[in-house]
Design an enzyme around this catalytic site. Structure first.
Site, PDB file in Angstrom:
ATOM      1  CG  HIS A   1      46.119  47.473  46.534  1.00 33.44           C
ATOM      2  ND1 HIS A   1      47.005  46.795  45.727  1.00 33.44           N
ATOM      3  CD2 HIS A   1      46.835  47.902  47.599  1.00 33.44           C
ATOM      4  CE1 HIS A   1      48.193  46.793  46.287  1.00 33.44           C
ATOM      5  NE2 HIS A   1      48.127  47.467  47.420  1.00 33.44           N
TER       6      HIS A   1
ATOM      7  CG  ASP B   1      49.081  43.856  43.519  1.00 31.07           C
ATOM      8  OD1 ASP B   1      48.334  44.815  43.783  1.00 31.07           O
ATOM      9  OD2 ASP B   1      48.720  42.663  43.621  1.00 31.07           O
TER      10      ASP B   1
ATOM     11  CD1 TRP C   1      40.311  43.384  50.331  1.00 28.87           C
ATOM     12  CD2 TRP C   1      40.367  42.538  48.264  1.00 28.87           C
ATOM     13  NE1 TRP C   1      40.728  42.080  50.427  1.00 28.87           N
ATOM     14  CE2 TRP C   1      40.767  41.528  49.168  1.00 28.87           C
ATOM     15  CE3 TRP C   1      40.320  42.243  46.898  1.00 28.87           C
ATOM     16  CZ2 TRP C   1      41.128  40.251  48.757  1.00 28.87           C
ATOM     17  CZ3 TRP C   1      40.676  40.972  46.490  1.00 28.87           C
ATOM     18  CH2 TRP C   1      41.069  39.993  47.405  1.00 28.87           C
TER      19      TRP C   1
ATOM     20  CG  HIS D   1      50.137  44.296  47.851  1.00 26.03           C
ATOM     21  ND1 HIS D   1      49.434  44.919  48.868  1.00 26.03           N
ATOM     22  CD2 HIS D   1      49.233  43.466  47.235  1.00 26.03           C
ATOM     23  CE1 HIS D   1      48.176  44.501  48.865  1.00 26.03           C
ATOM     24  NE2 HIS D   1      48.042  43.610  47.892  1.00 26.03           N
TER      25      HIS D   1
END
Length: 208
Positions: free
Chosen positions: A50, A56, A20, A60
């Protein structure tokens, strides 16, 4: 009758994998070698929870939500249905009504057909109306090939919250490009990270 083989549908954790934007990259190294210790190799790793295929926890995106170690592991083991929703930029009630989801409790979306572990430039997202729809169907887990159910620049995370408010847990970054639609047995156990907002997962499926 011979049992069907297990299929690994998770992204391998490698030092060159995509993560990410702005997140901590995955890194594995040997902190001590067998030559140094005279007995064993000892590795260490650092990563965001993650990274790669992951679960998740509600914490989160909600400070009052359950943390990963507090979730019932039975949520992540059991029958699942894979459906092919490729070609849609957004996926919600309308797109899923085309499938027979009667009796389904875990739904896996073949949505991206990712070819490698790089971070996708574009990916389909989920609509807010998917939460109530999945609750109506009795589905408590949704898995996607995408790194998130919301856009990469979203701060309000409407799909995350819509799923959470309807009792649906989220499994992201699956690899389903070689998996045909149908019914499978799923094992996607997160690590019991005390206080964690998520966890990497080794997700495997076996055709039923």
């Amino acid at each position: 009758m011979k049992e069907k083989p297990w299929i690994d549908v998770s992204i391998p954790l490698t030092n060159d994998m995509g993560v990410w934007p702005g997140d901590k990259p995955f890194n594995f190294r040997l902190s001590y070698t067998k030559e140094q210790t005279k007995s064993v190799n000892i590795g260490e790793m650092s990563t965001s929870v993650h990274t790669g295929t992951h679960m998740d926890a509600p914490f989160h995106y909600d400070n009052d939500g359950k943390k990963i170690h507090e979730l019932d592991v039975s949520l992540f083991i059991g029958p699942a249905k894979v459906v092919d929703v490729r070609g849609h930029e957004v996926i919600g009630r309308k797109e899923l009504e085309a499938f027979n989801l009667d009796g389904v409790s875990r739904l896996l979306l073949r949505s991206l057909d990712r070819a490698d572990s790089s971070f996708p430039e574009r990916y389909p997202i989920l609509k807010e109306d998917i939460g109530p729809f999945l609750k109506e169907k009795g589905i408590h887990l949704i898995g996607t090939e995408c790194p998130s159910v919301d856009p990469v620049d979203s701060k309000h995370l409407p799909a995350h919250h819509a799923l959470y408010q309807n009792g649906v847990y989220i499994l992201e970054n699956l690899v389903l490009k070689d998996v045909k639609p149908g019914l499978y047995e799923l094992i996607a156990l997160p690590l019991s990270i005390h206080g964690g907002d998520g966890s990497p997962v080794r997700a495997v499926i076996r055709e039923l």
